[in-house]
Design a protein around this motif. Structure first.
Motif, PDB file in Angstrom:
ATOM      1  N   MET A   1       0.856  -1.175   0.000  1.00  0.00           N
ATOM      2  CA  MET A   1       0.000   0.000   0.000  1.00  0.00           C
ATOM      3  C   MET A   1       0.901   1.237   0.000  1.00  0.00           C
ATOM      4  O   MET A   1       1.777   1.376   0.833  1.00  0.00           O
ATOM      5  CB  MET A   1      -0.898  -0.031   1.246  1.00  0.00           C
ATOM      6  N   GLY A   2       0.657   2.138  -0.959  1.00  0.00           N
ATOM      7  CA  GLY A   2       1.432   3.363  -1.054  1.00  0.00           C
ATOM      8  C   GLY A   2       0.971   4.409  -0.053  1.00  0.00           C
ATOM      9  O   GLY A   2      -0.045   4.246   0.629  1.00  0.00           O
ATOM     10  N   ASN A   3       1.704   5.522   0.004  1.00  0.00           N
ATOM     11  CA  ASN A   3       1.376   6.590   0.953  1.00  0.00           C
ATOM     12  C   ASN A   3      -0.016   7.168   0.722  1.00  0.00           C
ATOM     13  O   ASN A   3      -0.720   7.492   1.671  1.00  0.00           O
ATOM     14  CB  ASN A   3       2.415   7.703   0.889  1.00  0.00           C
ATOM     15  N   ARG A   4      -0.431   7.291  -0.530  1.00  0.00           N
ATOM     16  CA  ARG A   4      -1.754   7.834  -0.831  1.00  0.00           C
ATOM     17  C   ARG A   4      -2.848   6.962  -0.208  1.00  0.00           C
ATOM     18  O   ARG A   4      -3.765   7.470   0.444  1.00  0.00           O
ATOM     19  CB  ARG A   4      -1.926   7.940  -2.345  1.00  0.00           C
ATOM     20  N   ALA A  32      -1.730   7.057   9.557  1.00  0.00           N
ATOM     21  CA  ALA A  32      -1.278   6.478   8.292  1.00  0.00           C
ATOM     22  C   ALA A  32       0.166   5.988   8.363  1.00  0.00           C
ATOM     23  O   ALA A  32       0.595   5.210   7.503  1.00  0.00           O
ATOM     24  CB  ALA A  32      -1.413   7.514   7.177  1.00  0.00           C
ATOM     25  N   GLY A  33       0.905   6.466   9.364  1.00  0.00           N
ATOM     26  CA  GLY A  33       2.319   6.091   9.466  1.00  0.00           C
ATOM     27  C   GLY A  33       3.175   6.753   8.399  1.00  0.00           C
ATOM     28  O   GLY A  33       4.148   6.161   7.927  1.00  0.00           O
ATOM     29  N   VAL A  34       2.806   7.971   8.007  1.00  0.00           N
ATOM     30  CA  VAL A  34       3.576   8.722   7.006  1.00  0.00           C
ATOM     31  C   VAL A  34       3.812  10.142   7.527  1.00  0.00           C
ATOM     32  O   VAL A  34       3.248  10.544   8.542  1.00  0.00           O
ATOM     33  CB  VAL A  34       2.850   8.763   5.634  1.00  0.00           C
ATOM     34  N   SER A  35       4.611  10.904   6.808  1.00  0.00           N
ATOM     35  CA  SER A  35       4.901  12.277   7.236  1.00  0.00           C
ATOM     36  C   SER A  35       3.710  13.187   6.948  1.00  0.00           C
ATOM     37  O   SER A  35       2.899  12.925   6.048  1.00  0.00           O
ATOM     38  CB  SER A  35       6.137  12.810   6.512  1.00  0.00           C
ATOM     39  N   MET A  36       3.638  14.286   7.703  1.00  0.00           N
ATOM     40  CA  MET A  36       2.576  15.259   7.479  1.00  0.00           C
ATOM     41  C   MET A  36       2.691  15.887   6.092  1.00  0.00           C
ATOM     42  O   MET A  36       1.687  16.235   5.475  1.00  0.00           O
ATOM     43  CB  MET A  36       2.591  16.328   8.572  1.00  0.00           C
ATOM     44  N   ALA A  37       3.903  16.029   5.594  1.00  0.00           N
ATOM     45  CA  ALA A  37       4.116  16.617   4.271  1.00  0.00           C
ATOM     46  C   ALA A  37       3.468  15.779   3.164  1.00  0.00           C
ATOM     47  O   ALA A  37       3.091  16.312   2.115  1.00  0.00           O
ATOM     48  CB  ALA A  37       5.609  16.775   4.003  1.00  0.00           C
ATOM     49  N   ALA A  38       3.312  14.485   3.399  1.00  0.00           N
ATOM     50  CA  ALA A  38       2.710  13.610   2.390  1.00  0.00           C
ATOM     51  C   ALA A  38       1.267  14.010   2.101  1.00  0.00           C
ATOM     52  O   ALA A  38       0.780  13.806   0.982  1.00  0.00           O
ATOM     53  CB  ALA A  38       2.775  12.151   2.841  1.00  0.00           C
ATOM     54  N   ILE A  39       0.592  14.590   3.074  1.00  0.00           N
ATOM     55  CA  ILE A  39      -0.794  15.025   2.866  1.00  0.00           C
ATOM     56  C   ILE A  39      -0.833  16.104   1.791  1.00  0.00           C
ATOM     57  O   ILE A  39      -1.612  16.036   0.844  1.00  0.00           O
ATOM     58  CB  ILE A  39      -1.433  15.505   4.184  1.00  0.00           C
TER      59      ILE A  39
END
Length: 192
Positions: A1-4, A32-39
C-alpha cells in the motif's frame, strides 16, 4: 500500500474516531504512518484528503447497505413485510455504525462551509434516491421511473435521515421500525 492509500485509510479511521473538525494533519499522518508533508503532496490539503476519504467511506457503505436492503428473493412475497424488514435493517445500521452516520451529517455541514463539495454531495443524494427507489420498486436502478426517484426515493431518503438523526441524538426514544410503519400509515390517512 502506497502513501496515498495509507493516508486515505488513516483519514477514514480518524473520521470515525474523531470526526471531521477534530481531526488534525498530525492525527492523519500518525494513523497512516507517514509524514505530514505527504498530505500536501498527495492531496493538497487536510480538507481535500478528509473529503475524499469521507466520500470513499460513504460510497463503500452505500454499496454494502444497498446489498443489505435488497429484499431476499421471495417471489410473491409480502411487500409490507419487505418494507418492514428494510426499516429494521436501517435502524440496526444506525445503531451498529453510528460513526458512518455521523460522518454523513458532518459532510452536509462541511458542504455549507465548502461550496465546492455541494455538486458531489448533490450527486450522492440523487444516487441515493435512485438506489432507494430501485429497492422499493424492486427493479434495477436503470429501470426506475423518473417520478419514483423524486417521490418514492427522495421521500424515503428524507424519512431515513430524520429517523437517523433521532437514533443518533436520542436512541432510547427513537422510533422502531414498527413505529415508523405505524406513523406512515397514520400520515397516509391524513394525506388522503
Amino acid at each position: 500500500m502506497g502513501n496515498r492509500e495509507k493516508l486515505l485509510a488513516g483519514a477514514a479511521r480518524c473520521l470515525r474516531e474523531k470526526g471531521y473538525d477534530r481531526t488534525t494533519v498530525r492525527d492523519i499522518a500518525s494513523a497512516a504512518g507517514v509524514s505530514m508533508a505527504a498530505i500536501g503532496y498527495h492531496f493538497g490539503s487536510r480538507e481535500a484528503l478528509l473529503n475524499q476519504a469521507l466520500f470513499a467511506m460513504l460510497d463503500e457503505w452505500g454499496d454494502a447497505m444497498g446489498r443489505a436492503l435488497v429484499p431476499v428473493d421471495d417471489p410473491g412475497g409480502d411487500p409490507v413485510r419487505h418494507f418492514a424488514q428494510l426499516w429494521r435493517s436501517l435502524i440496526e445500521q444506525f445503531a451498529t455504525h453510528p460513526d458512518l452516520w455521523l460522518a454523513t451529517v458532518e459532510l452536509f455541514m462541511q458542504a455549507q462551509r465548502q461550496p465546492e463539495l455541494r455538486p458531489q454531495l448533490a450527486d450522492g443524494v440523487r444516487q441515493g434516491s435512485r438506489g432507494m427507489a430501485a429497492i422499493l420498486e424492486s427493479v434495477p436502478e436503470g429501470e426506475v421511473p423518473p417520478g419514483s426517484v423524486r417521490t418514492l426515493g427522495a421521500v424515503q431518503l428524507a424519512l431515513m435521515s430524520g429517523v437517523m438523526i433521532q437514533c443518533l441524538s436520542d436512541p432510547e426514544n427513537a422510533p422502531t421500525a414498527e413505529e415508523v410503519l405505524d406513523g406512515l400509515r397514520a400520515l397516509s390517512k391524513l394525506a388522503g
